[in-house]
Structures are given as C-alpha cells and as structure tokens.
Scaffold this motif. Structure first.
Motif, PDB file in Angstrom:
ATOM      1  N   GLY A  66       6.259  74.119  73.508  1.00  0.00           N
ATOM      2  CA  GLY A  66       5.756  75.928  74.102  1.00  0.00           C
ATOM      3  C   GLY A  66       4.646  75.772  71.886  1.00  0.00           C
ATOM      4  O   GLY A  66       5.798  75.274  71.571  1.00  0.00           O
ATOM      5  N   CYS A  67       3.751  76.672  71.967  1.00  0.00           N
ATOM      6  CA  CYS A  67       3.340  76.975  71.184  1.00  0.00           C
ATOM      7  C   CYS A  67       1.913  77.684  70.628  1.00  0.00           C
ATOM      8  O   CYS A  67       1.285  77.970  71.810  1.00  0.00           O
ATOM      9  CB  CYS A  67       1.764  75.043  70.237  1.00  0.00           C
ATOM     10  N   ALA A  86       1.953  77.487  65.636  1.00  0.00           N
ATOM     11  CA  ALA A  86       3.500  77.003  65.311  1.00  0.00           C
ATOM     12  C   ALA A  86       4.281  76.575  66.830  1.00  0.00           C
ATOM     13  O   ALA A  86       3.060  76.398  67.844  1.00  0.00           O
ATOM     14  CB  ALA A  86       3.882  79.186  65.445  1.00  0.00           C
ATOM     15  N   PHE A  87       4.982  76.316  66.582  1.00  0.00           N
ATOM     16  CA  PHE A  87       5.259  75.229  67.666  1.00  0.00           C
ATOM     17  C   PHE A  87       6.794  75.223  67.642  1.00  0.00           C
ATOM     18  O   PHE A  87       8.009  75.672  67.315  1.00  0.00           O
ATOM     19  CB  PHE A  87       4.784  73.898  67.666  1.00  0.00           C
ATOM     20  N   GLY A  88       7.684  75.156  68.879  1.00  0.00           N
ATOM     21  CA  GLY A  88       9.054  74.746  69.269  1.00  0.00           C
ATOM     22  C   GLY A  88       8.943  74.613  70.368  1.00  0.00           C
ATOM     23  O   GLY A  88       9.035  74.031  71.988  1.00  0.00           O
ATOM     24  N   GLN A 135      10.779  81.065  60.830  1.00  0.00           N
ATOM     25  CA  GLN A 135       9.875  81.563  60.220  1.00  0.00           C
ATOM     26  C   GLN A 135       9.059  82.986  59.937  1.00  0.00           C
ATOM     27  O   GLN A 135       8.637  82.915  58.721  1.00  0.00           O
ATOM     28  CB  GLN A 135       8.222  81.510  61.488  1.00  0.00           C
ATOM     29  N   GLU A 170      11.806  74.278  65.460  1.00  0.00           N
ATOM     30  CA  GLU A 170      10.243  74.717  65.754  1.00  0.00           C
ATOM     31  C   GLU A 170       9.215  74.106  64.754  1.00  0.00           C
ATOM     32  O   GLU A 170      10.119  73.309  63.140  1.00  0.00           O
ATOM     33  CB  GLU A 170      11.271  76.099  64.621  1.00  0.00           C
ATOM     34  N   PHE A 223       5.312  85.636  70.494  1.00  0.00           N
ATOM     35  CA  PHE A 223       4.712  85.508  68.898  1.00  0.00           C
ATOM     36  C   PHE A 223       3.611  84.649  69.005  1.00  0.00           C
ATOM     37  O   PHE A 223       3.247  84.124  67.346  1.00  0.00           O
ATOM     38  CB  PHE A 223       5.899  84.406  68.070  1.00  0.00           C
ATOM     39  N   THR A 224       2.431  83.881  69.374  1.00  0.00           N
ATOM     40  CA  THR A 224       1.363  83.367  69.723  1.00  0.00           C
ATOM     41  C   THR A 224       0.261  83.810  70.313  1.00  0.00           C
ATOM     42  O   THR A 224       0.613  84.931  71.148  1.00  0.00           O
ATOM     43  CB  THR A 224       1.391  81.541  69.913  1.00  0.00           C
ATOM     44  N   ARG A 262      22.295  80.457  74.331  1.00  0.00           N
ATOM     45  CA  ARG A 262      21.624  81.607  75.540  1.00  0.00           C
ATOM     46  C   ARG A 262      22.466  81.911  75.954  1.00  0.00           C
ATOM     47  O   ARG A 262      23.626  80.614  76.928  1.00  0.00           O
ATOM     48  CB  ARG A 262      20.370  81.284  76.128  1.00  0.00           C
ATOM     49  N   SER A 278      12.357  80.133  66.132  1.00  0.00           N
ATOM     50  CA  SER A 278      11.791  80.756  65.654  1.00  0.00           C
ATOM     51  C   SER A 278      12.181  82.288  65.057  1.00  0.00           C
ATOM     52  O   SER A 278      10.528  82.414  63.717  1.00  0.00           O
ATOM     53  CB  SER A 278      10.609  81.455  66.856  1.00  0.00           C
ATOM     54  N   PHE A 334      14.141  86.067  76.534  1.00  0.00           N
ATOM     55  CA  PHE A 334      15.652  85.135  75.567  1.00  0.00           C
ATOM     56  C   PHE A 334      16.433  85.302  75.127  1.00  0.00           C
ATOM     57  O   PHE A 334      17.035  86.750  74.682  1.00  0.00           O
ATOM     58  CB  PHE A 334      14.320  85.204  73.770  1.00  0.00           C
ATOM     59  N   GLN A 380      17.091  73.053  68.879  1.00  0.00           N
ATOM     60  CA  GLN A 380      15.275  72.939  69.183  1.00  0.00           C
ATOM     61  C   GLN A 380      14.617  72.899  67.577  1.00  0.00           C
ATOM     62  O   GLN A 380      15.387  72.974  66.809  1.00  0.00           O
ATOM     63  CB  GLN A 380      14.799  75.054  69.656  1.00  0.00           C
ATOM     64  N   HIS A 429      16.387  80.788  70.065  1.00  0.00           N
ATOM     65  CA  HIS A 429      15.459  80.662  69.200  1.00  0.00           C
ATOM     66  C   HIS A 429      15.569  80.404  67.421  1.00  0.00           C
ATOM     67  O   HIS A 429      16.090  81.112  67.084  1.00  0.00           O
ATOM     68  CB  HIS A 429      14.216  81.055  70.032  1.00  0.00           C
ATOM     69  N   PHE A 441       3.001  82.958  74.809  1.00  0.00           N
ATOM     70  CA  PHE A 441       4.026  84.143  73.427  1.00  0.00           C
ATOM     71  C   PHE A 441       3.921  84.695  73.991  1.00  0.00           C
ATOM     72  O   PHE A 441       2.772  85.273  73.116  1.00  0.00           O
ATOM     73  CB  PHE A 441       4.832  82.431  73.196  1.00  0.00           C
TER      74      PHE A 441
HETATM   75  N1  DAH Z   1      10.572  80.373  70.608  1.00  0.00           N
HETATM   76  C1  DAH Z   1      10.144  79.570  71.862  1.00  0.00           C
HETATM   77  C2  DAH Z   1      11.171  79.412  73.403  1.00  0.00           C
HETATM   78  O1  DAH Z   1      12.630  79.111  72.573  1.00  0.00           O
HETATM   79  C3  DAH Z   1       9.385  78.404  71.924  1.00  0.00           C
HETATM   80  C4  DAH Z   1       7.830  78.807  71.109  1.00  0.00           C
HETATM   81  C5  DAH Z   1       7.160  78.858  71.061  1.00  0.00           C
HETATM   82  C6  DAH Z   1       8.194  78.651  69.559  1.00  0.00           C
HETATM   83  C7  DAH Z   1       5.860  78.783  70.920  1.00  0.00           C
HETATM   84  C8  DAH Z   1       6.950  79.127  69.203  1.00  0.00           C
HETATM   85  C9  DAH Z   1       5.807  78.826  69.292  1.00  0.00           C
HETATM   86  O2  DAH Z   1       7.133  78.556  67.878  1.00  0.00           O
HETATM   87  O3  DAH Z   1       4.351  78.685  69.031  1.00  0.00           O
HETATM   88  O4  DAH Z   1      10.877  78.727  73.854  1.00  0.00           O
END
Ligand code: DAH
Length: 337
Positions: free
Chosen positions: A281-282, A304-306, A172, A209, A249-250, A193, A169, A153, A207, A167, A247
């Motif tokens: 991603g999730c 969560a996902f992004g 969240q 999220e 955070f997950t 970035r 995230s 990141f 993104q 990101h 990831f």
């Molecule tokens: N924040 C991640 C990125 O920028 C994407 C992501 C992945 C967000 C998994 C999420 C997650 O909430 O659970 O690459």
C-alpha cells in the motif's frame, strides 16, 4: 584344557586393552607370561595329560603365549607414545570439528534483500518500538479514535494507551518529530494483530515501511521508486500497476500489484486467476500527518508505502503456509542461505 586356554586369552586381552600406563602393563606381563604366571601354570598342567594329547595342547599353549606377547607389545607401543608427550599436548594436525553453519531465516533474508534495494536508492534504515502508544499507532497517522478504519488495524492493547503496534507506520511520525526534511527512510520490523492463525495469517508478522519527504516530492517519484523496487526484487519482466485505494494517512492512496510471479500474468491458483498479486500500500503523505508532527504541509510533500514481508517472502519462494516461518523446522530453514 582348551576351555582354560581360551579363558586365559580372553581375560588377558581385556586386561591389556584396559591398561592405562606402562607400569600396569608390566604387571600384566608378569601375571600372564611370568615364571609363575598363568601361561606357565597351564604348561604345568600338561604333565598330567595323557601322552597323546600333549603335543596338541603344547602347541596351543605356545601360540597363546605368542598372542599375549603380541598384545602386550602393541599396547606398549601405544602407551609409550602418549607417555612421551607432554600432558597438555595438542595434536594440531588432527582435522578439526566443523561447526554446523546456520542459515539466514527467510524472513530476515527477505527484509535484507528489500532494504538493500532501497539503500541503493539512498534510503536509510530506521527502527521504532514494538510497544507503541495509541497516539503514534493511530492519531498521528490521521486515524481518529472513532474512525471505522481502526478496525482494519485490529490491535492488541496492553494497558492504558499502550498497544503492540499493528503496523510500522507509527515510525513515520516518530521519525518526523525528531528530524527535518528532506530524507528517505525505510523501516523494517515486527507488527502484531489479533488474527486467528491459519495458512495466511499470523498474530505477528513483518512489514517494511518507507517514507520520503522533501520540497517537491511527487506521485511520479513514488511510482518511480516503487517500480524500480519491484523490477529489482521480482525481476525485470515483472509488470507493476497502481490501483486507487484508501488509507487514512495518505491522499491519494494506491495499492501496488505485480504481474503474478508464478504464472507471469496468465492466471493461476496463487493469483486467483487474476494474473496480478497485491504487494503493498502507498500514497502521498496526508497533510494531517504532517500537521501532527509540526511540519508545514504547504512547504513539504512526501510519499509513503508499507509492505508485508511475510507475504512477499511467500510469493518469492513459493511458500504456501505462513506458519512455516515460525515453526523452526530445520528442514525448512536450511533451504535458505
Ligand atoms: N500501514 C499499512 C498497513 O499496515 C500499510 C501502508 C499503506 C503503509 C500505505 C503506508 C502507506 O505507509 O502509505 O496496512
């Protein structure tokens, strides 16, 4: 003589068409057709011509008189219509000017279309700041200071602990700090970035999220929600696959691939002959993320996902260069409604 006649006609024509009111038009009538006017003056000169020339120039002068008279009448008609109208008259029967209508930017359109699908599943939209702190961008998401995943990141630092979020995230953590579960949110927004700009990289992109937290949220819910999204957005026939990933955070984490929307899965240059395209991603929210926002990880679970909006828009509309989104070339933008 003929030259003089021509010259008077040209002069009269331009003066008459330039007249702006009836009074000056009347002055012009006197100037050209009056008893001592320019035409009368030319008639006077007829006397000095040889007799055989007189009939020809006589008739030329007569038709000059008629033409000037016609011009005067036409202009008089024109001026009396506008003189009869009030000063501020507006002719409402005139067709209006059509203002050019803009189109939605393809990135905005993509964000709205993605969000619409999640709104249909009961999510609500939340936004957060683009200038973030290290805490929300990293620590609260279980990315410690010295953790190598910080490299993934790569971030624009501003000053002290402030940065441009890399990101969406961090929203969240911001949301969970203030609100209690259960909830379902999606967070669209810009992220930054320090990447060198090329056909697939931009230092700013978008993104969406997602975060769902409640008492019994499971990986099956995650798969269900994201499968619905993929089929609604890319089409009923699109296949989805969840691939293990990492990831911070997950846990567990996954990446989601869809069958290539260009070749349908048989392999092409867009999917690199693989038949699959990675779109997001999730994972299940890491207990440390819950702890950072003072939730009890024994009581609540969540997923969560992004996803990268620019990449999804490129796939959906067959755009091969991300820079097109940011050059503002009307010929490109006008193709999206
Ligand atoms: N924040 C991640 C990125 O920028 C994407 C992501 C992945 C967000 C998994 C999420 C997650 O909430 O659970 O690459």
């Amino acid at each position: 003589m003929l030259d003089k006649i021509k010259a008077v006609e040209v002069e009269a024509g331009s003066e008459i068409s330039a007249a702006t009111d009836l009074k000056s038009l009347d002055d012009l009538r006197v100037k050209y057709l009056g008893r001592k006017g320019r035409v009368a003056e030319l008639f006077g000169q007829l006397a000095s011509l040889p007799p055989q020339d007189k009939p020809k120039f006589g008739s030329e002068l007569n038709s000059l008189k008629t033409r000037i008279d016609e011009l005067l009448k036409a202009k008089q008609g024109e001026l009396s219509v506008s003189a009869a109208l009030p000063k501020d008259f507006v002719d409402l029967t005139l067709p209006g000017f059509k203002p050019p209508i803009g189109t939605r930017h393809p990135i905005i359109k993509t964000i709205e279309d993605i969000c619409d699908i999640f709104l249909g599943m009961g999510f609500k939209i939340v936004e957060g700041p683009e200038i973030e702190t290290e805490f929300y961008n990293f620590e609260a998401l279980n990315i410690p200071l010295d953790h190598p995943s910080r490299d993934a990141f790569d971030t624009f630092y501003i000053k002290d602990k402030y940065l441009l979020r890399s990101h969406t995230s961090p929203v969240q953590a911001r949301f969970m700090e203030k609100e209690k579960p259960p909830f379902k949110i999606i967070v669209p927004g810009k992220v930054y970035r320090p990447d060198a700009v090329d056909a697939s990289h931009s230092f700013m992109f978008h993104q969406v999220e997602g975060l769902v937290v409640g008492e019994d949220v499971t990986f099956a819910d995650l798969k269900g929600a994201l499968s619905v999204f993929v089929k609604e957005y890319f089409g009923e026939k699109t296949k989805v696959r969840f691939r293990p990933h990492y990831f911070p955070f997950t846990e567990p984490s996954a990446e989601v691939d869809v069958s290539c929307i260009i070749c349908g899965g048989s392999g092409c240059s867009v999917c690199g002959k693989k038949g699959w395209l990675e779109i997001l991603g999730c994972g299940m929210v890491h207990p440390n993320v819950f702890k950072a926002v003072k939730y009890n990880p024994e009581k609540v679970t969540g997923f969560a996902f992004g996803m990268g909006v620019d990449r999804i828009a490129m796939l959906k509309y067959g755009i091969n260069d991300i820079r097109l989104f940011y050059e503002n070339d009307m010929r490109f933008l006008e193709q999206f409604k």
